[in-house]
Design a protein around this motif. Structure first.
Motif, short mmCIF file in Angstrom:
data_model
loop_
_atom_site.label_atom_id
_atom_site.label_comp_id
_atom_site.label_asym_id
_atom_site.label_seq_id
_atom_site.Cartn_x
_atom_site.Cartn_y
_atom_site.Cartn_z
N SER A 171 3.67 10.74 -4.80
CA SER A 171 3.58 9.51 -4.02
C SER A 171 3.00 9.81 -2.64
CB SER A 171 4.96 8.88 -3.84
OG SER A 171 5.51 8.50 -5.08
N GLU A 172 2.26 8.86 -2.09
CA GLU A 172 1.78 8.98 -0.72
C GLU A 172 2.97 8.94 0.25
OE1 GLU A 172 -1.03 9.58 0.61
OE2 GLU A 172 -2.61 9.08 -0.83
N ALA A 173 3.97 8.13 -0.05
CA ALA A 173 5.18 8.06 0.76
C ALA A 173 6.38 8.48 -0.10
CB ALA A 173 5.38 6.64 1.29
N ASP A 219 0.82 -1.21 0.00
CA ASP A 219 0.00 0.00 0.00
C ASP A 219 0.85 1.27 0.00
OD1 ASP A 219 -2.18 -1.60 0.04
OD2 ASP A 219 -2.88 -1.05 2.05
N VAL A 220 2.08 1.16 0.52
CA VAL A 220 2.95 2.33 0.60
C VAL A 220 3.32 2.84 -0.80
CG1 VAL A 220 5.14 1.05 0.62
CG2 VAL A 220 4.95 3.21 1.89
N LEU A 221 3.07 2.04 -1.83
CA LEU A 221 3.35 2.46 -3.21
C LEU A 221 2.27 3.37 -3.78
CD1 LEU A 221 4.48 -0.99 -4.68
CD2 LEU A 221 5.97 0.91 -4.05
N ARG A 222 1.21 3.59 -3.04
CA ARG A 222 0.08 4.36 -3.57
C ARG A 222 0.49 5.77 -4.00
NH1 ARG A 222 -4.38 3.35 1.19
NH2 ARG A 222 -4.93 1.18 0.69
N MET A 223 -0.20 6.25 -5.00
CA MET A 223 -0.05 7.64 -5.46
C MET A 223 -1.22 8.46 -4.94
SD MET A 223 2.71 7.41 -7.36
CE MET A 223 2.67 8.89 -8.38
N LYS A 224 -1.01 9.75 -4.80
CA LYS A 224 -2.11 10.66 -4.47
C LYS A 224 -3.04 10.77 -5.66
CE LYS A 224 0.47 13.41 -1.08
NZ LYS A 224 -0.30 12.94 0.09
N THR A 225 -4.18 11.37 -5.45
CA THR A 225 -5.19 11.43 -6.50
C THR A 225 -4.74 12.24 -7.71
OG1 THR A 225 -6.23 13.30 -5.35
CG2 THR A 225 -7.11 11.11 -4.90
N ASP A 226 -3.67 13.07 -7.56
CA ASP A 226 -3.18 13.82 -8.71
C ASP A 226 -2.41 12.92 -9.68
OD1 ASP A 226 -0.76 13.38 -7.44
OD2 ASP A 226 -0.39 15.47 -6.94
#
Length: 335
Positions: A204-206, A193-200
């Motif tokens: 990166s989330e992290a 899950d740490v690989l997630r991107m923000k909605t833009d």
């Protein structure tokens, strides 16, 4: 090696290159007026304690008490000798074991009188090896083919997307993609899950970055294929990892930096590219710029979805079985 020499009196003057315990090469300048077959120029090889005459000539007369400019070039197995800009020897010693050493200046009298020799303006220059005949090759992997790591100590605490919250502590430089030990654990793959991107779709989330390696399970055999075919990794064969989570248009500048660095390192004017899957889209986007296209001699794409891939979008959006031979039973993945 360049120097000026003067056989003021006597017969034999020696200029050695690659002088070491294993041996050396020596250019023997022999002065005189015909005694003992002088004047003469010889090229000797000393192999351990044995002297081997490689070649010689009487065509360039050497006169005592006259200055000559001598140039010796030793590159790989080839030895060239010039005297006053005249090429005297161009000799290739195939399979030589005398490959490096220092320079050596010497003279000898033999059985004839006293020798006085002069050396001046000695200049030694390291020669770069000839550029590779191969056009440098870059391998660009597909989606998921580049390893990713966390750049800082990170504590993840966020909704897991299936009704709960996942929390995990990641240490700085921990390889997340692909951490096969974590991927093999039963249950949901929340570790990733740490690989997630923000909605833009850009941020990166992290704080994530590249390890600069390709995923070995996917590309080790491809790398081995090219290295076993005569390419040398880091010399005329390179890989281009990129953050495959992001819009591929952002990779064009990074790919150009890589190519310019390779051109500077190798002296080549162009590169070849072999690109797999999404890597082919990265390369195609790069050569869409005519200025960038001038840097690429040939582009080979393998399994590239040039018309798009709805299956890939589905997997990115909703997930899929991450196993070689998945068996899906509704929400359950066996394999």
């Amino acid at each position: 090696m360049d120097l000026d020499v003067n056989g003021f009196q006597g017969i034999d003057q020696g200029i050695g290159v690659r002088y070491s315990q294993n041996g050396s090469y020596e250019v023997n300048l022999r002065y005189g007026t015909g005694i003992y077959d002088t004047p003469q120029v010889k090229l000797w090889k000393k192999n351990n304690n044995n002297y081997i005459l490689l070649t010689d000539t009487h065509s360039f007369p050497l006169i005592n008490n006259k200055w000559y400019h001598v140039k010796i070039e030793a590159l790989n197995e080839n030895i060239k000798v010039w005297i006053d800009n005249t090429l005297i020897f161009d000799f290739t010693d195939t399979g030589t074991n005398v490959k490096k050493g220092v320079v050596d200046l010497e003279y000898s009298t033999g059985e004839v009188g006293v020798a006085y020799m002069r050396f001046d303006n000695v200049k030694v220059t390291a020669l770069a090896p000839p550029p590779s005949l191969k056009t440098p090759l870059i391998l660009i992997p597909g989606i998921g083919g580049s390893e990713l790591k966390v750049l800082d100590d990170t504590f993840w605490n966020a909704p897991d997307g299936h009704g709960g919250t996942f929390n995990h502590a990641y240490s700085q430089d921990e390889k997340v993609w692909v951490n096969e030990g974590e991927a093999a654990q039963p249950g949901n793959d929340d570790y990733f899950d740490v690989l997630r991107m923000k909605t833009d779709g850009v941020t990166s989330e992290a704080n994530m970055g590249l390890t600069n390696n390709l995923v070995s399970r996917a590309y080790e055999e491809a790398i081995n294929f090219f290295t076993s075919s005569g390419y040398a990794l880091g010399t005329d064969f390179y890989v281009f990892p990129y953050d495959w989570r992001k819009d591929l248009s952002g990779s064009a500048g990074l790919l150009d930096q890589k190519i310019q660095s390779i051109k500077s390192q190798t002296g080549s004017q162009k590169v070849d590219i072999v690109a797999h899957s999404m890597g082919g889209l990265v390369a195609r986007n790069y050569i869409a710029d005519p200025a960038h296209a001038q840097n690429v001699r040939k582009l080979f794409t393998l399994g590239t979805p040039h018309l798009g891939s709805v299956d890939a979008i589905k997997k990115l959006r909703y997930g899929d079985c991450l196993t070689p031979l998945p068996v899906s039973l509704g929400p359950i993945c066996l394999g």
